[in-house]
Design a protein around this motif. Structure first.
Motif, PDB file in Angstrom:
ATOM      1  N   ASN A 123       0.838  -1.195   0.000  1.00 18.10           N
ATOM      2  CA  ASN A 123       0.000   0.000   0.000  1.00 18.10           C
ATOM      3  C   ASN A 123       0.877   1.249   0.000  1.00 18.10           C
ATOM      4  N   GLY A 124       1.990   1.172   0.718  1.00 21.08           N
ATOM      5  CA  GLY A 124       2.963   2.253   0.670  1.00 21.08           C
ATOM      6  C   GLY A 124       3.570   2.409  -0.707  1.00 21.08           C
ATOM      7  N   GLY A 125       3.757   1.295  -1.431  1.00 18.95           N
ATOM      8  CA  GLY A 125       4.233   1.365  -2.803  1.00 18.95           C
ATOM      9  C   GLY A 125       3.255   2.092  -3.708  1.00 18.95           C
ATOM     10  N   ILE A 130      -5.429  -3.560   2.740  1.00 16.48           N
ATOM     11  CA  ILE A 130      -6.386  -4.579   3.174  1.00 16.48           C
ATOM     12  C   ILE A 130      -5.757  -5.662   4.034  1.00 16.48           C
ATOM     13  N   GLY A 131      -4.438  -5.662   4.173  1.00 15.10           N
ATOM     14  CA  GLY A 131      -3.787  -6.737   4.918  1.00 15.10           C
ATOM     15  C   GLY A 131      -3.567  -6.452   6.385  1.00 15.10           C
ATOM     16  N   ALA A 170      -7.846   8.175   0.942  1.00 19.97           N
ATOM     17  CA  ALA A 170      -7.301   6.872   1.320  1.00 19.97           C
ATOM     18  C   ALA A 170      -7.102   6.027   0.075  1.00 19.97           C
ATOM     19  N   LEU A 171      -5.952   5.373   0.005  1.00 20.30           N
ATOM     20  CA  LEU A 171      -5.672   4.449  -1.088  1.00 20.30           C
ATOM     21  C   LEU A 171      -6.095   3.040  -0.697  1.00 20.30           C
ATOM     22  N   ASP A 172      -7.064   2.505  -1.375  1.00 20.97           N
ATOM     23  CA  ASP A 172      -7.651   1.174  -1.187  1.00 20.97           C
ATOM     24  C   ASP A 172      -8.584   1.095   0.008  1.00 20.97           C
ATOM     25  N   VAL A 173      -8.091   1.455   1.207  1.00 20.49           N
ATOM     26  CA  VAL A 173      -8.924   1.434   2.411  1.00 20.49           C
ATOM     27  C   VAL A 173      -8.285   2.370   3.426  1.00 20.49           C
ATOM     28  N   ASP A 218     -13.053  -6.019   5.282  1.00 19.26           N
ATOM     29  CA  ASP A 218     -14.150  -6.991   5.234  1.00 19.26           C
ATOM     30  C   ASP A 218     -15.331  -6.583   6.101  1.00 19.26           C
ATOM     31  N   THR A 219     -15.057  -6.025   7.267  1.00 19.26           N
ATOM     32  CA  THR A 219     -16.116  -5.823   8.260  1.00 19.26           C
ATOM     33  C   THR A 219     -16.513  -4.367   8.479  1.00 19.26           C
ATOM     34  N   GLY A 220     -15.631  -3.437   8.158  1.00 23.24           N
ATOM     35  CA  GLY A 220     -15.899  -2.039   8.463  1.00 23.24           C
ATOM     36  C   GLY A 220     -15.615  -1.656   9.893  1.00 23.24           C
ATOM     37  N   ALA A 221     -15.146  -2.600  10.692  1.00 21.71           N
ATOM     38  CA  ALA A 221     -14.770  -2.299  12.076  1.00 21.71           C
ATOM     39  C   ALA A 221     -13.343  -1.764  12.113  1.00 21.71           C
TER      40      ALA A 221
END
Length: 510
Positions: free
Chosen positions: A60-62, A139-140, A165-168, A175-178
């Protein structure tokens, strides 16, 4: 275009795409997409813009480093707060770092992720940024943000500028939004550009507060690499086939009967709200049935027929049971009769609490030939699942799916990003609605509306999707017109729902 994918599914698509693309192509495409989204957010000439890019230690940093290079080439003044990997970086991330170093990007490297909290906070707060690009974690992420990362997220959340935000958003579970961790934090983005496919966590639980406006970049991946989706974002297209104009030769019998059962002593307003919603939602006849002594009439809506529930033929109407029902033996008896009926059934509020407390009712509900619709809020869902509210909210999609499967029902798990789940495992997340709905009685209105659509011949699944969408859209329209979100009442939703439904029929009806 409204498909949602889990993290595992995204990983599989990414792996399949990477196998047929040049090395680093997906990261380069993600960086370009992120930069394009950032440029669209800048309010004036790019060469006057001050952009802070947060580049985390992973891929994600990439993506963030690639975006930073593109922004610098476009003329922005770009500062990258760079967290290098603790181990060997991926080849594509290393290439992205080289590309960023070769541009006019200004780097502020952070060698110790758990240190320099004061320095990073000072850097963030000490400049009047026009935009922050969040590429810390994607996401990881499995652990809560801690140390300097936590301080950084908290500092960004204090800024007045927009955040992409990039991706999330970092710290949010895709997955959950938590928010990851029992006491975790996440970056609150105003916009999210998410890659490959849309994620459920961006639209439910904390996701709607932290992701902001969501756009999807599929990174030009071949459509054949995407599997069929079991999750979707709610959309009029999912239920539009039931939006039919009314025929001149129709009559009240053409649009079904709804019976709302509830109204124990001190709670008579709940079934009236549900019954009024059913009437304004288009049902031909609506009965308000009271578990205790019935009201002589609804003075505010005299078209409703107020009756005692005990001697009413429950087989003659679509049943909405639960609003203000109470927990008496009479209430339990009425619920037993309602579940035993062959027609359409919606259970809400006190009916759900009785089902949670009574194994025989659970079994009877699960064995119905025609699945019921259940409309729990998180506490009611927690009782049905014998869990805590926190456990339900940690994975709302899973909770809704488990309830739908175990009770053979269409489940509407209410809340921010209402989750609608079918016994088959299909899930739809609703994105209409706003905090104006956080007031007493709005659930009763939703129950009555859904019952009305079922009475008019809508299948349970489409009725749930349509009712939730309309309910939220009515609140959105009222807030846009200045009637909320503070102080909006449930009763105000009802005429707005009627307007929204008629407009939808005009635009989509066949």
């Amino acid at each position: 275009m409204n498909r949602l994918y889990s993290v595992a599914e995204i990983r599989a698509i990414e792996h399949a795409a990477a196998a047929v693309l040049p090395d680093g192509a997906l990261m380069q495409r993600a960086g370009q997409s992120g930069a394009n989204a950032a440029l669209d957010m800048l309010p004036f000439s790019t060469n006057r813009a001050r952009v802070l890019v947060l580049a985390g230690p992973g891929n994600n940093g990439g993506d963030a480093l690639e975006a930073a290079a593109h922004l610098a080439h476009a003329g922005a003044t770009v500062t990258v707060l760079h967290y290098p990997p603790l181990g060997e970086p991926s080849a594509e991330r290393a290439t992205a770092l080289q590309r960023a170093h070769a541009s006019d990007v200004c780097f502020a490297d952070v060698d110790d992720i758990d240190g320099s909290a004061d320095a990073t906070a000072a850097l963030v707060a000490g400049t009047d940024w026009n935009l922050v690009v969040d590429g810390l974690f994607g996401i990881g992420l499995k652990r809560p943000l801690a140390g300097a990362m936590r301080a950084l997220a908290e500092s960004v959340n204090q800024l007045a500028c927009q955040v992409l935000a990039l991706d999330v958003p970092s710290g949010l579970d895709a997955d959950t939004g938590a928010i990851v961790g029992p006491d975790g934090v996440a970056i609150r983005a105003t916009h999210t550009i998410t890659f490959i496919g849309d994620k459920p966590g961006l639209h439910t639980c904390e996701g709607r507060d932290y992701a902001g406006l969501v756009d999807v970049s599929r990174l030009e991946i071949d459509a054949g690499l995407f599997p069929p989706a079991s999750m979707h974002v709610n959309d009029v297209k999912l239920f539009a086939r039931h939006l039919r104009p009314r025929q001149h030769s129709s009559h009240k019998g053409s649009y079904g009967n709804v019976a709302v059962i509830g109204g124990a002593h001190g709670m008579r307003g709940a079934p009236l709200l549900a019954a009024r919603a059913a009437l304004h939602g288009g049902a031909g006849r609506v009965y308000a049935l009271f578990v205790d002594e019935p009201l002589p009439c609804d003075a505010g809506q005299p078209e409703l027929m107020c009756r005692g529930a005990g001697d009413f033929d429950l087989e003659s109407a679509t049943l909405v049971i639960g609003p203000g029902l109470g927990a008496s033996s009479s209430a339990a008896g009425l619920l037993t009769r309602a579940i035993a009926c062959d027609g359409a059934l919606l259970a809400d509020a006190d009916a759900l609490n009785l089902i949670a407390a009574t194994p025989s009712l659970r079994e009877a509900l699960a064995q119905r030939k025609q699945p019921a619709v259940l409309t729990p809020h998180p506490l009611e869902a927690a009782r049905l699942l014998e869990r805590s509210v926190g456990e339900v909210q940690e994975d709302r999609v899973l909770a809704a799916r488990e309830l739908a499967a175990s009770l053979n029902a269409v489940v509407v798990l209410k809340g921010s990003g209402t989750v609608i789940a079918a016994p088959t495992g299909a899930v739809v997340i609703n994105t209409t609605g706003n905090p104006a709905l956080a007031t007493a009685g709005t659930g009763d209105v939703l129950a009555g509306l859904c019952g009305s659509l079922m009475a008019q011949g809508w299948p349970q699944w489409e009725a749930a999707l349509g009712a939730v969408w309309l309910h939220g859209m009515a609140a959105d329209v009222l807030v846009a017109d200045g009637a909320g979100p503070i102080g909006l009442t449930a009763g105000e939703l009802i005429p707005a729902i009627r307007v929204a439904l008629n407009r939808m029929v005009q635009h989509h009806g066949k």
